[in-house]
Design a protein around this motif. Structure first.
Motif, PDB file in Angstrom:
ATOM      1  N   ASN A  34       0.812  -1.208   0.000  1.00  0.00           N
ATOM      2  CA  ASN A  34       0.000   0.000   0.000  1.00  0.00           C
ATOM      3  C   ASN A  34       0.852   1.267   0.000  1.00  0.00           C
ATOM      4  O   ASN A  34       0.500   2.253  -0.649  1.00  0.00           O
ATOM      5  CB  ASN A  34      -0.967   0.000   1.184  1.00  0.00           C
ATOM      6  CG  ASN A  34      -2.127  -0.936   0.948  1.00  0.00           C
ATOM      7  OD1 ASN A  34      -2.884  -0.768  -0.001  1.00  0.00           O
ATOM      8  ND2 ASN A  34      -2.266  -1.940   1.789  1.00  0.00           N
ATOM      9  N   SER A  37       2.184   1.684  -3.577  1.00  0.00           N
ATOM     10  CA  SER A  37       1.109   2.135  -4.470  1.00  0.00           C
ATOM     11  C   SER A  37       0.778   3.605  -4.242  1.00  0.00           C
ATOM     12  O   SER A  37       0.658   4.376  -5.201  1.00  0.00           O
ATOM     13  CB  SER A  37      -0.146   1.286  -4.251  1.00  0.00           C
ATOM     14  OG  SER A  37       0.098  -0.053  -4.589  1.00  0.00           O
ATOM     15  N   TYR A  97      -8.905   3.658  -4.116  1.00  0.00           N
ATOM     16  CA  TYR A  97      -8.199   2.572  -3.433  1.00  0.00           C
ATOM     17  C   TYR A  97      -7.798   2.907  -2.003  1.00  0.00           C
ATOM     18  O   TYR A  97      -7.541   2.001  -1.226  1.00  0.00           O
ATOM     19  CB  TYR A  97      -6.979   2.130  -4.250  1.00  0.00           C
ATOM     20  CG  TYR A  97      -7.385   1.328  -5.451  1.00  0.00           C
ATOM     21  CD1 TYR A  97      -7.733  -0.007  -5.321  1.00  0.00           C
ATOM     22  CD2 TYR A  97      -7.467   1.908  -6.705  1.00  0.00           C
ATOM     23  CE1 TYR A  97      -8.139  -0.751  -6.413  1.00  0.00           C
ATOM     24  CE2 TYR A  97      -7.864   1.174  -7.804  1.00  0.00           C
ATOM     25  CZ  TYR A  97      -8.194  -0.150  -7.652  1.00  0.00           C
ATOM     26  OH  TYR A  97      -8.590  -0.886  -8.737  1.00  0.00           O
ATOM     27  N   GLN A  98      -7.712   4.160  -1.630  1.00  0.00           N
ATOM     28  CA  GLN A  98      -7.447   4.599  -0.251  1.00  0.00           C
ATOM     29  C   GLN A  98      -6.248   3.896   0.378  1.00  0.00           C
ATOM     30  O   GLN A  98      -6.310   3.370   1.483  1.00  0.00           O
ATOM     31  CB  GLN A  98      -8.695   4.395   0.600  1.00  0.00           C
ATOM     32  CG  GLN A  98      -9.903   5.148   0.096  1.00  0.00           C
ATOM     33  CD  GLN A  98     -11.127   4.940   0.957  1.00  0.00           C
ATOM     34  OE1 GLN A  98     -11.023   4.625   2.133  1.00  0.00           O
ATOM     35  NE2 GLN A  98     -12.288   5.129   0.380  1.00  0.00           N
ATOM     36  N   TRP A  99      -5.117   3.891  -0.352  1.00  0.00           N
ATOM     37  CA  TRP A  99      -3.926   3.198   0.124  1.00  0.00           C
ATOM     38  C   TRP A  99      -3.425   3.738   1.457  1.00  0.00           C
ATOM     39  O   TRP A  99      -2.986   2.959   2.294  1.00  0.00           O
ATOM     40  CB  TRP A  99      -2.812   3.285  -0.928  1.00  0.00           C
ATOM     41  CG  TRP A  99      -3.110   2.510  -2.161  1.00  0.00           C
ATOM     42  CD1 TRP A  99      -3.285   1.153  -2.262  1.00  0.00           C
ATOM     43  CD2 TRP A  99      -3.278   3.012  -3.476  1.00  0.00           C
ATOM     44  NE1 TRP A  99      -3.541   0.793  -3.558  1.00  0.00           N
ATOM     45  CE2 TRP A  99      -3.546   1.923  -4.329  1.00  0.00           C
ATOM     46  CE3 TRP A  99      -3.223   4.294  -4.037  1.00  0.00           C
ATOM     47  CZ2 TRP A  99      -3.750   2.063  -5.689  1.00  0.00           C
ATOM     48  CZ3 TRP A  99      -3.433   4.424  -5.398  1.00  0.00           C
ATOM     49  CH2 TRP A  99      -3.696   3.331  -6.204  1.00  0.00           C
TER      50      TRP A  99
END
Length: 180
Positions: A34, A37, A97-99
Motif C-alpha cells: 500500500n 502504491s 483505493y485509499q492506500w
C-alpha cells in the motif's frame, strides 16, 4: 524435532506460528504494498501537475516573437490543458483505493499484534498460569484480526469526488438525450 500439538507447548506453537506470525507477515506485506502504491500515484499526480505548471508558465513568458513557432505554442497549450486531467485521474484512483487509509489500518493492527504477543506464555510458568496466558494470548491475537476485519465496513464507501463525478456524467447523459 517432533511437536506434540496436543500439549500446551504444541498449542502455543500452532497459535504463534500459524496465526500470529502469519498475520504479522501479511500485515507487513500489505503495508509495504500500500505504501508503494500510494507513493507511485502521488509521484504521478505531482508530475502531471508540475508539467501543467511548467507548460503554462512557458506560454506566459514566451516572447511575442514566439508566434513564429505555432507548433511550440500549440504543444504547450495541449500539455497545459491535458496534463491536469491525468493528475485528476490519479487523484480519483487514490481516492478509490485509499492506500493511505489501508496502510494506517494495517499498521495499527501490526502494533496490536505486538501487544498480543506480549501475552505469550513462558515455558517456566506453572501449567494453570501457562494455560491462562495461552488463552489470553490466543484471544488477544484473534481479537486483533477481528478488529482489523471490522475496519473494512468503514473503508468500503464511495469516495466523495468519485460519487460527484458519476452524478455529473449521469446528468450530462440525461441532458444530452434528445427531447421528444
Amino acid at each position: 524435532k517432533g511437536i506434540d500439538y496436543f500439549s500446551k507447548e504444541g498449542k502455543y506453537h500452532l497459535m504463534n506460528k500459524y496465526v500470529l506470525e502469519d498475520q504479522r507477515s501479511y500485515y507487513d506485506r500489505a503495508i509495504e504494498k500500500n505504501k508503494v502504491s500510494a507513493s507511485g500515484v502521488n509521484v504521478l499526480r505531482s508530475s502531471f501537475t508540475l508539467a501543467a505548471g511548467i507548460a503554462s508558465a512557458l506560454i506566459a513568458f514566451l516572447p511575442l516573437s514566439a508566434g513564429d513557432h505555432p507548433l511550440l505554442i500549440g504543444g504547450l497549450v495541449v500539455i497545459s490543458v491535458i496534463t491536469p486531467t491525468f493528475g485528476s485521474a490519479f487523484s480519483t484512483l487514490a481516492d478509490l483505493y485509499q492506500w493511505e487509509r489501508l496502510t494506517s489500518i494495517y499498521e495499527t493492527a501490526r502494533r496490536s499484534l505486538a501487544i498480543a504477543d506480549s501475552l505469550s506464555p513462558m515455558e517456566e510458568m506453572p501449567d494453570d498460569i501457562y494455560l491462562a496466558s495461552l488463552d489470553a494470548f490466543s484471544e488477544s491475537t484473534l481479537r486483533v484480526m477481528r478488529d482489523e476485519s471490522a475496519q473494512w465496513g468503514q473503508v468500503i464507501k464511495t469516495p466523495e469526488r468519485l460519487k460527484e463525478y458519476v452524478e455529473n456524467v449521469q446528468q450530462k447523459s440525461t441532458d444530452a438525450q434528445p427531447k421528444s
